[in-house]
Write a protein that holds these residues in place. Structure first.
Motif, short mmCIF file in Angstrom:
data_model
loop_
_atom_site.label_atom_id
_atom_site.label_comp_id
_atom_site.label_asym_id
_atom_site.label_seq_id
_atom_site.Cartn_x
_atom_site.Cartn_y
_atom_site.Cartn_z
N THR B 286 0.84 -1.16 0.02
CA THR B 286 0.34 -0.25 -0.15
C THR B 286 0.32 1.17 0.12
O THR B 286 0.82 2.16 -0.70
CB THR B 286 -0.91 0.18 1.11
N ARG B 290 0.93 4.26 -2.49
CA ARG B 290 0.77 5.16 -2.08
C ARG B 290 1.20 6.52 -2.58
O ARG B 290 0.71 7.41 -3.33
CB ARG B 290 0.32 5.50 -0.60
N GLU B 324 -7.68 1.34 -0.36
CA GLU B 324 -7.40 2.17 1.36
C GLU B 324 -6.67 2.71 0.29
O GLU B 324 -6.08 3.70 1.22
CB GLU B 324 -7.13 0.45 1.68
N GLY B 326 -6.63 4.90 -1.53
CA GLY B 326 -6.93 6.81 -1.63
C GLY B 326 -6.84 7.14 -3.12
O GLY B 326 -6.58 6.47 -4.28
N GLY B 327 -6.85 8.62 -4.00
CA GLY B 327 -6.56 8.79 -4.96
C GLY B 327 -8.08 8.41 -5.28
O GLY B 327 -9.10 7.61 -4.87
N THR B 328 -7.57 8.80 -6.23
CA THR B 328 -9.21 9.24 -7.70
C THR B 328 -9.16 7.87 -8.34
O THR B 328 -8.66 6.61 -8.94
CB THR B 328 -9.54 9.92 -8.73
N VAL B 376 -14.62 8.65 -6.23
CA VAL B 376 -13.25 8.93 -4.91
C VAL B 376 -14.29 8.49 -3.37
O VAL B 376 -15.62 8.50 -3.33
CB VAL B 376 -13.67 10.18 -4.63
N ARG B 377 -14.03 7.74 -2.66
CA ARG B 377 -14.28 7.09 -1.22
C ARG B 377 -14.70 8.74 -0.64
O ARG B 377 -14.83 9.70 -0.52
CB ARG B 377 -13.41 7.26 -0.71
N GLU B 379 -17.08 10.72 2.41
CA GLU B 379 -16.85 10.86 4.22
C GLU B 379 -17.93 9.54 5.13
O GLU B 379 -18.95 8.79 4.32
CB GLU B 379 -17.56 11.55 4.13
N ALA B 383 -13.18 1.29 2.86
CA ALA B 383 -12.97 0.46 1.89
C ALA B 383 -13.81 -0.77 1.02
O ALA B 383 -14.32 -0.39 -0.20
CB ALA B 383 -11.62 0.20 2.17
#
Lengths: 194, 444
Positions: B286, B290, B324, B326-328, B376-377, B379, B383
């Motif tokens: 990860t 990342r 997990e 992150g990012g788009t 995107v994730r 709020e 995951a």
């Protein structure tokens, strides 16, 4: 479903199987394909491990007991004939066919279905479901969700209701009587699509 | 003898010149001369004619009817829930007959389950003149058989050598090209050249498979610094996507030819290859990903979250690891048309070489690729939920069914946590929140 369908001539003892189980040739062929699809190592027989690989069966609380029903005492592998013989218990009952005198009990009759279910309880095959055996089955079905005391109460109550000869265990006849009002034919049958 | 030798050399050189001008040059520029389109049109017409003949023949012979849908089942499933079957109208309690429900469900699963069938090739509605898909189609007519023989000749004697030549050229130029580009110092020129080399070799390799790909919604193509996720059907998926854009690959370092390709490509472009030992450490994986994503100049990562090849009729559980980072996320749906060739790699049945040979002797690889708007994730979404959301979107776009099962079921057993859910449901029924008659005393 596999991309290769078996030819009827490839199935060993096809006639005997159709006679014994009552399945049509098309059904036997489809179940043979299924048998081969489950037999990942192509060894010609199924092991308990092969059946345990089925996701939907592994999450079934009685999964292990059902798998054991396919294997004879102490044996590790089952061949196609034994496999389909067990499946035949779940063949729907033909309407309007009464038991012919002198002929053996059909493998998918109400009685046979009840015997299959009875076997799931009666692991030591002594013909009776003891308190311990019923407790075991209940524990399988509820896991850790219910305490031992509660389960013991349930077992006690069930045995009292069903036990007629007062021996503290449920025999096959008592079992059959306690479920006689139920539509076993529907609850324990799988309809095959043509 | 010499005449024969020089004749062979001449034929070979003519052959190679043709290949070069008609296929390789256009690949460099991303153009198409329309030869493969012509081939596809002919192919489609032929298969339609064959289908009509088969249907006519079947009606005449009154043979068993063709299956209505390619995924007909063996048994009719009762979809009533556990609650209805067991409890129904009676008061909450245990009955001896409750085992009936579980045993029926168990035997149903043995006869037919949703997952096992996803690891074998999709059945076709009508035959496509390949022996390997000949399931129920018997001899119909002489003309059809002649057509089939012709097909075999064309595929094995004409198309296969051509495809193998192209594949060899493609792989060699990939290794050679990227090694050369890798010698240059880091600069924007190097990146541009590297992209050119990757794209060209991809295009050559796709033509080596007679791939006909339709890209939809190109405006949603993955951007730099993003993560591209797609459903996985075969190793070819990578080629399908790199045919249209440049990505940073992620994967395990292999040995052999694959390892050679990996080592040379990583010099030209920052792909992420992990050693086997590193793969076990999820945090390390990860972290590296990342870092890659954080650098907005780096190409988007390409990941297949299912972790294994599925037969392109359904989408299985997406592993949460990719979500997990992150990012788009840029989801992509890939759907193959099984009529022209089966792209699914059944790794337990075929090894990679037999698989590639099968692909190269099919008619063509036809597929649709849909680029979808970035996600995107949100709020409060973890995951797993995010992964499921992306999975649903891809399944919807590609017309695939959605399954909650883990593709790893192909090899491993299912987790106990799912069994506990069934047990919970059943317990609720027989104990009913602690309010059944004489059980209410002494209940926790």
């Amino acid at each position: 479903m596999g991309s290769q369908s078996s030819h009827p001539s490839a199935i060993p003892q096809l006639e005997e199987i159709m006679q014994e189980t009552g399945f049509s040739q098309a059904s036997v062929v489809r179940l043979y394909d299924r048998f081969q699809a489950l037999d990942k190592e192509q060894k010609g027989s199924l092991s308990k491990y092969d059946l345990q690989g089925i996701g939907e069966l592994a999450v079934n609380p009685l999964g292990d007991r059902i798998i054991n029903a396919f294997f004879k005492e102490g044996e590790e592998l089952t061949d196609f004939r034994s496999f389909i013989r067990v499946l035949a218990h779940f063949r729907p009952v033909e309407k309007g066919r009464s038991k012919e005198a002198g002929h053996p009990e059909p493998i998918n009759s109400r009685l046979s279905k009840l015997q299959f279910a009875f076997q799931l309880y009666d692991q030591d095959s002594d013909g009776k479901i003891s308190r311990a055996e019923m407790l075991q089955v209940l524990q399988l079905m509820v896991g850790i969700q219910v305490t031992e005391e509660q389960l013991a109460c349930i077992v006690e109550r069930t045995i009292q209701e069903a036990d007629r000869d007062g021996d503290g265990a449920i025999s096959f006849e008592e079992f059959a009587m306690s479920v006689e009002k139920l539509n076993i034919e529907q609850k324990m049958s799988l309809r095959m699509l043509k | 003898m010499e005449d024969l030798g020089s004749a062979v050399v001449q034929v070979l050189s003519v052959w190679l010149t043709l290949v070069f001008t008609l296929i390789l040059l256009p690949s460099v520029f991303g153009m198409s001369l329309g030869i493969s389109e012509l081939y596809m049109r002919l192919l489609v017409k032929t298969l339609e004619w064959a289908t009509r003949r088969i249907q006519k023949g079947v009606r005449q012979q009154q043979a068993q009817s063709l299956k209505d849908s390619a995924s007909s089942g063996i048994i009719q499933r009762d979809e009533t829930s556990m609650e209805m079957e067991i409890a129904g109208l009676r008061r909450v309690d245990f009955e001896l007959s409750d085992v009936f429900y579980f045993s029926k469900k168990g035997v149903e699963a043995i006869v037919e389950d949703e997952v096992t069938q996803r690891f074998s090739s999709e059945e076709l509605v009508s035959w496509n003149l390949l022996t390997r898909t000949n399931v129920n189609f018997h001899y119909i007519s002489l003309r059809l058989t002649i057509l089939w023989v012709l097909g075999v000749l064309i595929r094995y004697c004409l198309l296969l050598p051509l495809r193998i030549t192209l594949a060899a050229i493609g792989i060699v130029s990939m290794i050679g090209g990227t090694t050369l580009v890798g010698q240059l110092p880091n600069s924007s020129a190097k990146n541009w050249l590297s992209e050119l080399v990757h794209l060209t070799c991809s295009r050559i390799l796709v033509r080596a498979l007679s791939g006909t790909i339709t890209y939809h919604n190109k405006e949603n193509r993955p951007q730099k610094g993003g993560i591209c996720v797609a459903n996985h059907t075969s190793p070819i998926d990578v080629l399908i996507l790199t045919n249209d854009g440049c990505y940073a690959m992620v994967g395990q370092a292999h040995g052999g030819l694959m390892g050679l390709i990996q080592r040379s490509t990583v010099k030209a472009s920052p792909h992420v290859w992990f050693e086997r030992s590193e793969m076990k450490d999820r945090h390390l994986v990860t972290k590296r990903l990342r870092e890659h994503v954080a650098d907005k100049n780096k190409l988007p990562i390409l990941i297949f979250p299912e972790g294994t090849c599925i037969n392109n009729t359904s989408v299985m559980m997406f592993k949460k690891g990719s979500f997990e980072i992150g990012g788009t996320i840029y989801p992509v749906a890939i759907k193959y048309d099984p009529q022209f060739g089966d792209a699914f790699w059944n790794s337990s049945k075929y090894d990679i070489v037999s698989y590639l040979l099968r692909i190269m002797t099919s008619w063509a690889i036809v597929c649709n690729v849909w680029y979808m708007p970035p996600m995107v994730r949100e709020e409060g979404e973890d995951a797993v939920q995010f992964a499921n959301r992306v999975k649903s979107a891809i399944a919807l776009q590609g017309g695939l069914t959605e399954l909650p099962w883990d593709g790893g079921l192909k090899r491993a057993k299912v987790k106990d946590i799912f069994k506990e859910e069934q047990q919970k449901n059943y317990s609720k029924m027989i104990v009913g929140n602690g309010s059944t008659g004489n059980l209410s005393e002494g209940v926790e």
